[in-house]
Design a protein around this motif. Structure first.
Motif, PDB file in Angstrom:
ATOM      1  N   GLU A   1       0.820  -1.209   0.000  1.00 52.17           N
ATOM      2  CA  GLU A   1       0.000   0.000   0.000  1.00 52.17           C
ATOM      3  C   GLU A   1       0.859   1.267   0.000  1.00 52.17           C
ATOM      4  N   GLU A   2       1.992   1.232   0.716  1.00 49.17           N
ATOM      5  CA  GLU A   2       2.826   2.422   0.853  1.00 49.17           C
ATOM      6  C   GLU A   2       3.786   2.613  -0.316  1.00 49.17           C
ATOM      7  N   ASN A   3       4.160   1.526  -0.981  1.00 46.94           N
ATOM      8  CA  ASN A   3       5.166   1.621  -2.035  1.00 46.94           C
ATOM      9  C   ASN A   3       4.613   1.427  -3.439  1.00 46.94           C
ATOM     10  N   VAL A   4       3.503   0.712  -3.565  1.00 45.72           N
ATOM     11  CA  VAL A   4       2.954   0.425  -4.891  1.00 45.72           C
ATOM     12  C   VAL A   4       1.642   1.167  -5.105  1.00 45.72           C
ATOM     13  N   TRP A   5       0.695   0.991  -4.205  1.00 44.28           N
ATOM     14  CA  TRP A   5      -0.614   1.624  -4.386  1.00 44.28           C
ATOM     15  C   TRP A   5      -0.517   3.137  -4.439  1.00 44.28           C
ATOM     16  N   VAL A   6       0.448   3.701  -3.736  1.00 40.07           N
ATOM     17  CA  VAL A   6       0.553   5.155  -3.667  1.00 40.07           C
ATOM     18  C   VAL A   6       1.034   5.765  -4.982  1.00 40.07           C
ATOM     19  N   ASP A   7       1.588   4.951  -5.872  1.00 38.22           N
ATOM     20  CA  ASP A   7       2.021   5.458  -7.168  1.00 38.22           C
ATOM     21  C   ASP A   7       0.826   6.054  -7.914  1.00 38.22           C
ATOM     22  N   PRO A   8       0.964   7.241  -8.474  1.00 32.49           N
ATOM     23  CA  PRO A   8      -0.189   7.894  -9.126  1.00 32.49           C
ATOM     24  C   PRO A   8      -0.854   7.040 -10.204  1.00 32.49           C
ATOM     25  N   GLN A   9      -0.054   6.318 -10.995  1.00 37.22           N
ATOM     26  CA  GLN A   9      -0.641   5.493 -12.049  1.00 37.22           C
ATOM     27  C   GLN A   9      -1.429   4.328 -11.472  1.00 37.22           C
ATOM     28  N   VAL A  10      -0.889   3.720 -10.427  1.00 41.09           N
ATOM     29  CA  VAL A  10      -1.594   2.609  -9.774  1.00 41.09           C
ATOM     30  C   VAL A  10      -2.847   3.121  -9.093  1.00 41.09           C
ATOM     31  N   LEU A  11      -2.706   4.223  -8.348  1.00 43.61           N
ATOM     32  CA  LEU A  11      -3.827   4.763  -7.588  1.00 43.61           C
ATOM     33  C   LEU A  11      -4.971   5.165  -8.512  1.00 43.61           C
ATOM     34  N   LYS A  12      -4.641   5.746  -9.648  1.00 45.61           N
ATOM     35  CA  LYS A  12      -5.679   6.137 -10.607  1.00 45.61           C
ATOM     36  C   LYS A  12      -6.459   4.915 -11.081  1.00 45.61           C
ATOM     37  N   ARG A  13      -5.776   3.836 -11.356  1.00 47.74           N
ATOM     38  CA  ARG A  13      -6.440   2.621 -11.825  1.00 47.74           C
ATOM     39  C   ARG A  13      -7.295   1.999 -10.725  1.00 47.74           C
ATOM     40  N   LEU A  14      -6.776   1.971  -9.506  1.00 40.93           N
ATOM     41  CA  LEU A  14      -7.534   1.376  -8.410  1.00 40.93           C
ATOM     42  C   LEU A  14      -8.800   2.166  -8.112  1.00 40.93           C
ATOM     43  N   ARG A  15      -8.727   3.466  -8.248  1.00 39.99           N
ATOM     44  CA  ARG A  15      -9.888   4.307  -7.956  1.00 39.99           C
ATOM     45  C   ARG A  15     -10.924   4.301  -9.077  1.00 39.99           C
ATOM     46  N   GLU A  16     -10.455   4.233 -10.328  1.00 37.45           N
ATOM     47  CA  GLU A  16     -11.363   4.440 -11.458  1.00 37.45           C
ATOM     48  C   GLU A  16     -11.761   3.167 -12.195  1.00 37.45           C
ATOM     49  N   ASP A  17     -10.886   2.157 -12.218  1.00 37.12           N
ATOM     50  CA  ASP A  17     -11.124   1.009 -13.092  1.00 37.12           C
ATOM     51  C   ASP A  17     -11.683  -0.216 -12.390  1.00 37.12           C
ATOM     52  N   PHE A  18     -11.715  -0.209 -11.068  1.00 32.68           N
ATOM     53  CA  PHE A  18     -12.122  -1.402 -10.336  1.00 32.68           C
ATOM     54  C   PHE A  18     -13.020  -1.034  -9.167  1.00 32.68           C
ATOM     55  N   VAL A  19     -13.792  -2.016  -8.722  1.00 30.65           N
ATOM     56  CA  VAL A  19     -14.439  -1.960  -7.416  1.00 30.65           C
ATOM     57  C   VAL A  19     -13.630  -2.880  -6.519  1.00 30.65           C
ATOM     58  N   MET A  20     -13.248  -2.385  -5.367  1.00 31.06           N
ATOM     59  CA  MET A  20     -12.358  -3.157  -4.505  1.00 31.06           C
ATOM     60  C   MET A  20     -13.085  -3.645  -3.265  1.00 31.06           C
ATOM     61  N   VAL A  21     -12.726  -4.859  -2.842  1.00 29.94           N
ATOM     62  CA  VAL A  21     -13.203  -5.391  -1.576  1.00 29.94           C
ATOM     63  C   VAL A  21     -11.986  -5.850  -0.790  1.00 29.94           C
ATOM     64  N   ALA A  22     -11.847  -5.346   0.421  1.00 29.49           N
ATOM     65  CA  ALA A  22     -10.752  -5.736   1.305  1.00 29.49           C
ATOM     66  C   ALA A  22     -11.279  -6.795   2.270  1.00 29.49           C
ATOM     67  N   LEU A  23     -10.772  -8.000   2.147  1.00 30.92           N
ATOM     68  CA  LEU A  23     -11.202  -9.105   3.000  1.00 30.92           C
ATOM     69  C   LEU A  23     -10.121  -9.357   4.049  1.00 30.92           C
ATOM     70  N   TYR A  24     -10.389  -8.897   5.252  1.00 33.12           N
ATOM     71  CA  TYR A  24      -9.440  -9.042   6.353  1.00 33.12           C
ATOM     72  C   TYR A  24      -9.547 -10.441   6.933  1.00 33.12           C
ATOM     73  N   ILE A  25      -8.455 -11.193   6.823  1.00 39.58           N
ATOM     74  CA  ILE A  25      -8.515 -12.576   7.296  1.00 39.58           C
ATOM     75  C   ILE A  25      -8.206 -12.699   8.795  1.00 39.58           C
ATOM     76  N   ASP A  26      -7.798 -11.604   9.446  1.00 34.46           N
ATOM     77  CA  ASP A  26      -7.521 -11.669  10.881  1.00 34.46           C
ATOM     78  C   ASP A  26      -8.516 -10.829  11.688  1.00 34.46           C
ATOM     79  N   GLU A  27      -9.641 -10.497  11.093  1.00 40.60           N
ATOM     80  CA  GLU A  27     -10.674  -9.740  11.805  1.00 40.60           C
ATOM     81  C   GLU A  27     -11.462 -10.690  12.700  1.00 40.60           C
TER      82      GLU A  27
END
Length: 694
Positions: free
Chosen positions: A588-614
């Motif tokens: 999240e800190e090194n890859v997702w924060v990249d502007p090109q990655v972040l733009k794609r994650l925000r605009e091109d996909f619907v994301m679901v975060a499945l926490y396996i230790d919740e």
């Protein structure tokens, strides 16, 4: 896994990915546990101990349960079913644990390697009974970059002698003894998963990660090790050693033949030291020693001092000379065929550079687990061969340098520039020691200020505005020097926004954690509000501490996320993550924060975060029995972990899966990999496949 090398180049990360990816395509099995009662004869009303012993796979570790649960890792937890036949006394105790400072969590954690032991005191209240429940824990590896949560079933029957009547130990206790009242600590480091296949409790005591191709050839392994050696040359501890090599060999060779001989001896010394010493470390200490050397305060403080010493020498404060008596003795031995001086130089290179090469070397040394010997020897040989070849060439190079005009100031300028670089890199080692002791003298802001000043000084030096001892008079500067100065000042300008909270992703491995930033300008979009805009309904589980970073819209429930993906006509990106998952945070800190990655994650996909230790326990009507291990899944995390295992045959985090509206894969699932371009290609490929199917 490795905090000392930082982010020294995508090639380093790519090679490490080759090694770690071997373990991403299968379900990793848990340690072998032995659970017993340490007393041969139990007596009603008298204390006894339940002993939990684990044989931990090589290269992996599990967290204990007796350190600050607020740091981030999930601690080991013992949960026993209520019973009137016994009562517990005290908490679960970790025996003979190790302690280390975790850079990511910014605190000391306790853990086990190789073998782990926990003890729980209890008092029998009846002449017979059953102790049942589960031991939940987390297993992690710094080498593969993975963390997996497991739970070990506890099922013990006991028989005791004596009677309950008039037994003070039973009648005066205020502990009901029905449930272990451990601090609600979970298993360590970052992800969770049920123990699953119980056949691991067989006679097998060693652990092997089954690679994608089980019959991986030794040649293929050696090629990867060779590439790792080349990648190691790009680490910050190795590159500054080049001027030391040049300085050491300058003037030592009286002839070209002698220079070549010395260089070959130097190269073979490097190979011998890495191969012999590295294999010995694997047999005696294992990868843990490499981790200690890379992260412990003592070697890092030592390396800081060494780099400062050499930096001042290269800047012209003093000359590095060995005592004349020692030099004469070394020269005498050299004439007799002795090469102690050259060997010592090679040993110095290996020692100092190991702080950065340790995590890479550890990926090779882990192959020695389970008694395998030939493979790690060949791997270390291939690694050191690639590592030694360039240094051997640099060792030959001084003879050519000796024939250059001595009055040329360019040679001293090169040393001064490298002195500035060593001075800057020295503070990386001090930063690690600073974080271990919590001195607070090298917060991110202070570190950046130091680097900005150092590189500004370097830029002024290149422009001729600063002169140091041994510099020749300079009436003008050449074009290459001017371009170098401009490049340095561009680097300085790049760092300045970091003083106000900019992530500076290309330096993220060198800089102290963002949490030490004293002043930060932040902004972002509320993920819950963004998600509500898709379905017009509240986000399920948004009222508990779950999050998706960087303002990315998302959900925490798979079914709700799939409905949103269909409505938005976008592919669904499943992020299997965890609260205590270190490598999830790194992504999240090194890859997702990249502007090109972040733009794609925000605009091109619907994301679901499945926490396996919740650990949120769901309503009983949402419980179900897993087809994988036959256990009842009661919590949100256990259901998410079971979903990952049964649907995608994987139990490590982070793990990214992209599916279409029919729940079919759009791309091969992806694990931990901090190569930004690779992640972009992964996202783009999935999007193209989705559009082709739509």
């Amino acid at each position: 896994m490795n905090k000392a090398i930082g982010k020294s180049g995508h090639l380093v990360l790519l090679v490490l990915f080759f090694f770690s990816s071997f373990a991403q395509a299968q379900i990793i099995k848990p340690p072998k546990w032995t659970i017993s009662i340490d007393s041969e004869t139990l007596k009603v009303g008298e204390e006894a101990k339940i002993v939990f012993e684990a044989e931990i796979p090589a290269g992996w570790y599990i967290y204990a349960n007796d350190f600050d649960p607020n740091l981030g890792p999930l601690l080991t937890t013992l949960i026993l079913d209520p019973s009137e036949n016994f009562q517990l006394k005290g908490d679960l105790k970790a025996i003979d644990v190790k302690t280390k400072y975790e850079d990511v969590w910014e605190g000391n954690v306790k853990y086990f390697i190789q073998k782990g032991r926990f003890e729980q005191t209890f008092i029998p209240k009846a002449t017979s009974g059953t102790i049942s429940g589960s031991l939940e824990y987390q297993m992690c590896s710094d080498l593969t970059g993975q963390c997996i949560n497991f739970d070990q079933d506890v099922e013990l029957t006991f028989k005791a002698v004596g009677t309950v009547e008039n037994n003070p130990a039973l009648t005066t206790s205020t502990d009901t003894g029905t449930t272990n009242k451990e601090p609600e600590v979970d298993s360590p480091f970052g992800i969770e998963e049920d123990q699953g296949e119980q056949e691991v409790a067989s006679s097998t005591t060693s652990f092997e990660i089954v690679p994608l191709h089980e019959n991986e050839s030794l040649w293929g392994f050696m090629v990867l090790a060779f590439l790792a050696g080349l990648a190691a040359l790009l680490t910050p501890c190795v590159f500054p050693m080049i001027p030391m090599t040049v300085s050491f060999f300058t003037g030592r060779a009286g002839s070209k033949a002698t220079g070549i001989r010395n260089a070959i001896v130097y190269g073979f010394s490097i190979i011998a030291i890495y191969t012999i010493a590295g294999t010995a470390v694997a047999a005696i200490q294992g990868p843990e020693f490499a981790n200690w050397l890379a992260t412990h305060w003592l070697p890092n403080l030592f390396f800081f001092g060494i780099f400062i010493f050499f930096a001042l020498a290269f800047l012209g404060m003093f000359e590095i000379t060995l005592p004349s008596g020692l030099v004469n003795k070394v020269d005498e031995k050299a004439e007799q065929g002795g090469m102690m001086g050259i060997f010592f130089m090679a040993f110095t290179l290996v020692l100092v550079s190991f702080s950065c090469t340790g995590p890479i070397v550890g990926s090779i040394l882990i192959s020695s687990a389970g008694g395998e010997l030939i493979k790690p020897i060949l791997g270390m040989f291939a690694f050191s061969l690639a590592f030694a070849i360039p240094f051997t060439l640099f060792a030959i190079f001084p003879e050519w340098m000796n024939r250059l005009p001595k009055s040329g100031g360019w040679l001293n300028s090169v040393k001064v520039v490298l002195g500035f670089l060593e001075l800057a890199l020295a503070f990386k080692f001090l930063s690690i020691a600073d974080q271990v002791y919590h001195w607070g003298i090298l917060d991110r802001d202070i570190f950046l200020i130091i680097w900005i000043v150092i590189f500004s000084g370097l830029g002024l030096y290149l422009l001729g505005k600063i002169r140091l001892p041994h510099d020749s008079p300079m009436d003008s500067i050449g074009v290459p020097r001017l371009l170098s100065a401009l490049f340095v000042f561009m680097f300085v300008l790049y760092m300045i926004p970091g003083l106000f909270g900019a992530p500076l992703k290309y330096l993220s491995g060198y800089l102290p954690p963002m949490s030490t930033q004293q002043f930060k300008l932040t902004g972002g979009q509320n993920i819950v509000e963004a998600s509500e805009n898709i379905l017009g309904e509240s986000v399920k589980y948004a009222d508990i501490p779950l999050e998706i970073p960087h303002g990315i819209q998302g959900f925490f429930d798979y079914e709700q996320a799939m409905r949103a993906a269909k409505k938005a006509n976008k592919p669904l990106l499943i992020d299997f993550t965890g609260h205590g998952c270190v490598n999830c945070r790194k992504m999240e800190e090194n890859v997702w924060v990249d502007p090109q990655v972040l733009k794609r994650l925000r605009e091109d996909f619907v994301m679901v975060a499945l926490y396996i230790d919740e650990r949120l326990e769901l309503p009983e009507n949402d419980w179900y029995t897993s087809e994988y291990d036959g256990k009842v899944k009661k919590t949100l995390g256990k259901q998410n972990a079971d979903f990952q295992i049964t649907r995608f045959q994987n139990n490590a985090q982070p793990y990214y899966v992209i599916v279409d509206h029919k729940e079919n894969l759009l791309a091969q699932p992806k694990g931990y990999d901090t190569n930004i371009q690779t992640f972009i290609e992964y996202l783009d490929g999935a999007k193209r496949e989705f559009e082709a199917r739509d």
